[in-house]
Design a protein around this motif. Sequence first.
Motif, PDB file in Angstrom:
ATOM      1  N   GLY A 149       0.845  -1.189   0.000  1.00  0.00           N
ATOM      2  CA  GLY A 149       0.000   0.000   0.000  1.00  0.00           C
ATOM      3  C   GLY A 149       0.877   1.233   0.000  1.00  0.00           C
ATOM      4  N   TRP A 199      -1.643  -0.442 -11.688  1.00  0.00           N
ATOM      5  CA  TRP A 199      -2.895  -0.105 -11.024  1.00  0.00           C
ATOM      6  C   TRP A 199      -3.429  -1.340 -10.302  1.00  0.00           C
ATOM      7  CZ3 TRP A 199      -1.420   0.940 -15.955  1.00  0.00           C
ATOM      8  CH2 TRP A 199      -1.176   2.289 -16.246  1.00  0.00           C
ATOM      9  N   TYR A 200      -4.005  -1.109  -9.134  1.00  0.00           N
ATOM     10  CA  TYR A 200      -4.544  -2.220  -8.342  1.00  0.00           C
ATOM     11  C   TYR A 200      -5.991  -1.925  -7.983  1.00  0.00           C
ATOM     12  CZ  TYR A 200       0.249  -3.716  -7.692  1.00  0.00           C
ATOM     13  OH  TYR A 200       1.523  -4.146  -7.900  1.00  0.00           O
ATOM     14  N   LYS A 201      -6.772  -2.968  -7.850  1.00  0.00           N
ATOM     15  CA  LYS A 201      -8.097  -2.776  -7.257  1.00  0.00           C
ATOM     16  C   LYS A 201      -8.138  -3.540  -5.942  1.00  0.00           C
ATOM     17  CE  LYS A 201     -10.147  -6.243 -10.253  1.00  0.00           C
ATOM     18  NZ  LYS A 201     -11.280  -6.591 -11.086  1.00  0.00           N
ATOM     19  N   TRP A 202      -8.710  -2.890  -4.963  1.00  0.00           N
ATOM     20  CA  TRP A 202      -8.770  -3.466  -3.615  1.00  0.00           C
ATOM     21  C   TRP A 202     -10.224  -3.673  -3.236  1.00  0.00           C
ATOM     22  CZ3 TRP A 202      -5.012  -1.422   0.614  1.00  0.00           C
ATOM     23  CH2 TRP A 202      -3.717  -1.360   0.091  1.00  0.00           C
ATOM     24  N   GLU A 235      -2.773 -11.988  -2.560  1.00  0.00           N
ATOM     25  CA  GLU A 235      -3.792 -11.615  -1.597  1.00  0.00           C
ATOM     26  C   GLU A 235      -5.075 -11.426  -2.382  1.00  0.00           C
ATOM     27  OE1 GLU A 235      -1.321  -9.377   1.929  1.00  0.00           O
ATOM     28  OE2 GLU A 235      -2.412  -8.217   0.458  1.00  0.00           O
ATOM     29  N   SER A 236      -6.078 -12.184  -2.009  1.00  0.00           N
ATOM     30  CA  SER A 236      -7.256 -12.232  -2.865  1.00  0.00           C
ATOM     31  C   SER A 236      -7.985 -10.887  -2.907  1.00  0.00           C
ATOM     32  CB  SER A 236      -8.186 -13.334  -2.391  1.00  0.00           C
ATOM     33  OG  SER A 236      -8.548 -13.084  -1.060  1.00  0.00           O
ATOM     34  N   TRP A 237      -7.725 -10.021  -1.903  1.00  0.00           N
ATOM     35  CA  TRP A 237      -8.459  -8.766  -1.888  1.00  0.00           C
ATOM     36  C   TRP A 237      -7.721  -7.639  -2.609  1.00  0.00           C
ATOM     37  CZ3 TRP A 237      -6.713 -11.359   2.403  1.00  0.00           C
ATOM     38  CH2 TRP A 237      -5.604 -10.817   3.042  1.00  0.00           C
ATOM     39  N   THR A 238      -6.531  -7.913  -3.135  1.00  0.00           N
ATOM     40  CA  THR A 238      -5.805  -6.892  -3.900  1.00  0.00           C
ATOM     41  C   THR A 238      -5.363  -7.509  -5.218  1.00  0.00           C
ATOM     42  OG1 THR A 238      -4.892  -6.174  -1.801  1.00  0.00           O
ATOM     43  CG2 THR A 238      -3.951  -5.198  -3.767  1.00  0.00           C
ATOM     44  N   ARG A 239      -5.806  -6.968  -6.311  1.00  0.00           N
ATOM     45  CA  ARG A 239      -5.461  -7.525  -7.617  1.00  0.00           C
ATOM     46  C   ARG A 239      -4.958  -6.426  -8.527  1.00  0.00           C
ATOM     47  NH1 ARG A 239      -8.798 -12.203  -8.271  1.00  0.00           N
ATOM     48  NH2 ARG A 239      -7.653 -13.677  -6.984  1.00  0.00           N
ATOM     49  N   GLU A 240      -3.914  -6.740  -9.290  1.00  0.00           N
ATOM     50  CA  GLU A 240      -3.472  -5.790 -10.296  1.00  0.00           C
ATOM     51  C   GLU A 240      -4.518  -5.776 -11.414  1.00  0.00           C
ATOM     52  OE1 GLU A 240       0.627  -6.241 -11.224  1.00  0.00           O
ATOM     53  OE2 GLU A 240       0.622  -4.497 -12.542  1.00  0.00           O
ATOM     54  N   CYS A 241      -4.726  -4.609 -12.001  1.00  0.00           N
ATOM     55  CA  CYS A 241      -5.713  -4.545 -13.076  1.00  0.00           C
ATOM     56  C   CYS A 241      -5.232  -3.615 -14.177  1.00  0.00           C
ATOM     57  CB  CYS A 241      -7.069  -4.089 -12.541  1.00  0.00           C
ATOM     58  SG  CYS A 241      -7.085  -2.403 -11.952  1.00  0.00           S
TER      59      CYS A 241
END
Length: 263
Positions: free
Chosen positions: A2, A133-136, A101-107
């Motif tokens: 983060g 870029w990541y989506k959380w 980590e399943s709750w943070t993914r690169e997109c």
Amino acid sequence: MGAGLNLSPNALMALRVLGVEDAVIARGSESDFLIIRSWKSGRIISRMRRGAFRQQFGAPNLTVHRADLLDVLRGALKTVVRRGELINIVAHFDSDSWTEESWTRECDVSELTTTYAGWHPDLLRLYSYSARWYKWALYDRDPVERWSKGRVTLLGDSAHAMLPYLGQGAAMAIEDACVLSAAIAHHANDLDKALLAYERVRVPRARAAVLGSRERARENHLASPWARLKRDVKFALRERFGRDKTVFQTAWLYGYDVGRELR
Ligand SMILES: Cc1cc2nc3c(=O)[nH]c(=O)nc-3n(C[C@H](O)[C@H](O)[C@H](O)COP(=O)(O)OP(=O)(O)OC[C@H]3O[C@@H](n4cnc5c(N)ncnc54)[C@H](O)[C@@H]3O)c2cc1C
């Protein structure tokens, strides 16, 4: 890892107990204001003078990079080990060993621009400053009454995962650490008693932070235009007539000194 982490005065007071407040302040930054804007127009909905926290609670409200905070804590741990007060500590900060980590993914950036189409251009422009870029996902859990079983207990998000709208997850984890270590030191020969004392202090406070964050999430994302208008008027009146008094109303959360609790 983060990036930025907001540390409210209660977090700084907990870091004071751990002996690292000054080191964290030296790495942090204190902007003049905390500002909430409309997602669409960019209009300022709420603006709080950040210095008011320092004046009211005797500790600042800072932003630090997460890596800097970890660095300071890791440095303090080494000092304790060198002084020989604590032995057999193994702190393993190996980010390579934990990559998924399943709750943070690169997109892809296109996913962001599609999702946020129509948002204020200043916000959309921010995307171009990053190469990745990541989506959380954001989740919380209903508060639970017990965190310990036998010789095992929880602290931080594992005990009280909360939404980030009050900026309290890390602050609560640091407060937990102060209380847990003091409880174990105090009941050195009775771990059951120590863990009970720890829970007695921490469970009610963490519960209030979890539920308060949930309430703030609701208030931040009101669907009805009338409800939003009512909220914005409330904030505007508070800013016009309450000024720094708004800070006083948050004393239960941001003005809490865990050091006083332990004395
Ligand atoms: C968007 C966002 C903004 C936030 N902003 C703030 C803020 O401004 N202020 C604030 O105080 N808090 C904030 N928080 C909350 C804060 O990040 C968390 O509450 C805090 O990191 C919790 O610390 P922790 O040590 O309990 O858990 P974590 O920081 O999640 O640490 C747990 C670690 O354990 C590792 N791990 C998990 N399982 C295993 C395993 N089986 N083996 C080995 N390692 C494992 C994980 O990879 C992780 O590194 C925010 C959270 C989010 C999502």
